[in-house]
Design a protein around this motif. Structure first.
Motif, short mmCIF file in Angstrom:
data_model
loop_
_atom_site.label_atom_id
_atom_site.label_comp_id
_atom_site.label_asym_id
_atom_site.label_seq_id
_atom_site.Cartn_x
_atom_site.Cartn_y
_atom_site.Cartn_z
N ARG A 12 0.82 -1.22 0.00
CA ARG A 12 0.00 0.00 0.00
C ARG A 12 0.86 1.28 0.00
O ARG A 12 0.52 2.27 -0.65
N VAL A 15 1.88 2.22 -3.54
CA VAL A 15 0.78 2.81 -4.32
C VAL A 15 0.55 4.24 -3.83
O VAL A 15 0.37 5.17 -4.63
N MET A 233 -1.33 2.60 -10.11
CA MET A 233 -1.28 1.16 -9.80
C MET A 233 -0.26 0.48 -10.72
O MET A 233 0.54 -0.36 -10.29
N ALA A 236 3.25 1.07 -9.57
CA ALA A 236 3.55 0.30 -8.35
C ALA A 236 3.73 -1.19 -8.69
O ALA A 236 4.62 -1.85 -8.14
#
Ligand code: T4K
Length: 357
Positions: A12, A15, A233, A236
């Protein structure tokens, strides 16, 4: 339940690092900085000349048909996800199926010329499961018959041939799907890849309503742009690509070690395996369905990718019949394939399959 795939969710914090920049710039879509950054990074990663990000792979196909001016019939494979065929119909093009090669599961060059007529404008092969098509033979047929070649490379992220070229550099253009279920993903997304600078310019115009600049609209386009959250996204996920590929290679290795060799399709020698899917092929549909039921009874969900064979669809011209594709499609299953499958889960899958056989 162990599903056929599990989308990769990056840490997380990684991102967030990208999403924080969206909050700083207030730029959410329409060719923003993250879309630009992802385009550059993917071009470097894949070693391709021109790449355009889109909102999904299906639209990438449709935009290419328009940009290349396809008309009439397009020769394609019946062994694919339905989007390959439906995208043609959606653009008023007529899918004409040539049967597949039983070893590669891809369009067989030997069958392509039989269905070419004066009405044919292009060939649309699919590198199904990331397994490379016979690209050089297909190009010879295209050149001889003056046809364009578009590769549906939805499954073929990170495939390099023995000629040391990315598989995406063959033909007039290729498309990728970056759907959540893919090896590399942007939640929803896709790309057009080509060596042709003019073609990519035309595609970029088409995915932005045909707007050339603030005061000039040159043709009827549509909205196919990738938004900045999808690009975040993608960036990442790309940061973790080595990890994803290594883990999938581990999964592939364990399957090959513990599954009966006779159900594992032979690897092709023209390009590398990208570990996007793990198909297994049985001797009959009955055995295939028994294995599927045994897996389901053990909370494991394989998928019948790709069933039915697309020449069998009700809304397709019924004159078309591809026996090899129908046969393969009736007895093939894709087993779960994703980075976080544990060795214990893999051994369970192999055990259930072997026992059911
Ligand atoms: N050409 C080819 C050759 C393709 O295979 C595709 C797409 C396209 C063109 C078109 O590209 P896109 O327009 O989609 O970018 C899935 C994907 O939706 C589809 O992208 C993909 N091919 C196809 C092969 O697979 P379904 O109908 O099998 O998806 P679904 O919802 O059943 O998901 C598969 C498994 O993944 C399920 O077991 C659940 C799991 N899953 C799925 C999602 C979305 C999750 O765990 N989390 C999720 O968020 O089509």
């Amino acid at each position: 339940m162990i599903l056929v795939t599990k989308p990769y969710l990056p840490d997380r914090s990684i991102v967030e690092k990208y999403i924080n920049t969206i909050y700083e710039t207030n730029w959410l879509t329409n060719f923003g900085p993250l879309e630009h950054k992802l385009t550059q990074r993917l071009k470097d990663y894949l070693q391709v000349e021109h790449l355009l990000l889109l909102s999904n792979g299906t639209l990438a196909l449709q935009i290419l048909y328009k940009a290349l001016g396809l008309t009439g019939d397009v020769v394609t494979t019946p062994f694919s996800f339905v989007a390959t065929t439906s995208s043609l119909l959606w653009e008023n093009l007529n899918p004409v199926f040539a049967d597949i090669d039983p070893l590669s599961f891809n369009l067989s060059p030997a069958n392509i010329e039989d269905v070419i007529t004066t009405n044919t404008s292009a060939i649309l092969p699919v590198h199904v499961f990331g397994r490379s098509c016979a690209v050089n033979d297909i190009q010879k047929i295209a050149d001889k018959n003056n046809l364009q070649v578009i590769y549906d490379a939805a499954h073929a992220f990170n495939v390099t041939t023995v000629e040391n070229k990315n598989i995406l550099t063959y033909g007039d253009a290729s498309i990728l799907s970056f759907h959540a279920t893919k090896l590399f993903h942007t939640i929803e997304g896709g790309a057009i890849v080509t060596n042709d600078a003019e073609l990519i310019k035309e595609c970029k115009l088409l995915i932005n309503f045909g707007i050339a600049n603030y005061e000039e609209i040159t043709k009827p386009g549509i909205n196919g742009k990738m938004n900045e959250f999808s690009a975040a996204m993608g960036l990442a996920v790309l940061d973790s690509m080595d990890y994803i590929i290594n883990e999938r290679q581990r999964v592939d290795f364990t399957y090959r070690k513990f599954l009966p060799a006779q159900i594992i399709p032979k690897e092709l020698n023209f390009a590398n395996n990208n570990y996007s899917y793990f198909p297994v092929l049985f001797d009959s549909e009955g055995i295939c369905l028994n294995v599927k039921d045994a897996l389901l009874a053990n909370q494991i969900m394989p998928r019948r990718y790709f069933y039915p064979s697309l020449d069998n669809l009700d809304y397709i011209n019924k004159q078309q019949y591809c026996p090899v594709s129908r046969d393969i499609s009736s007895r093939i299953l894709c087993l779960p394939m994703y980075d976080s499958l544990t060795e214990l889960e893999l051994l369970k899958i192999c055990h259930v399959v072997s026992n059911a056989l």
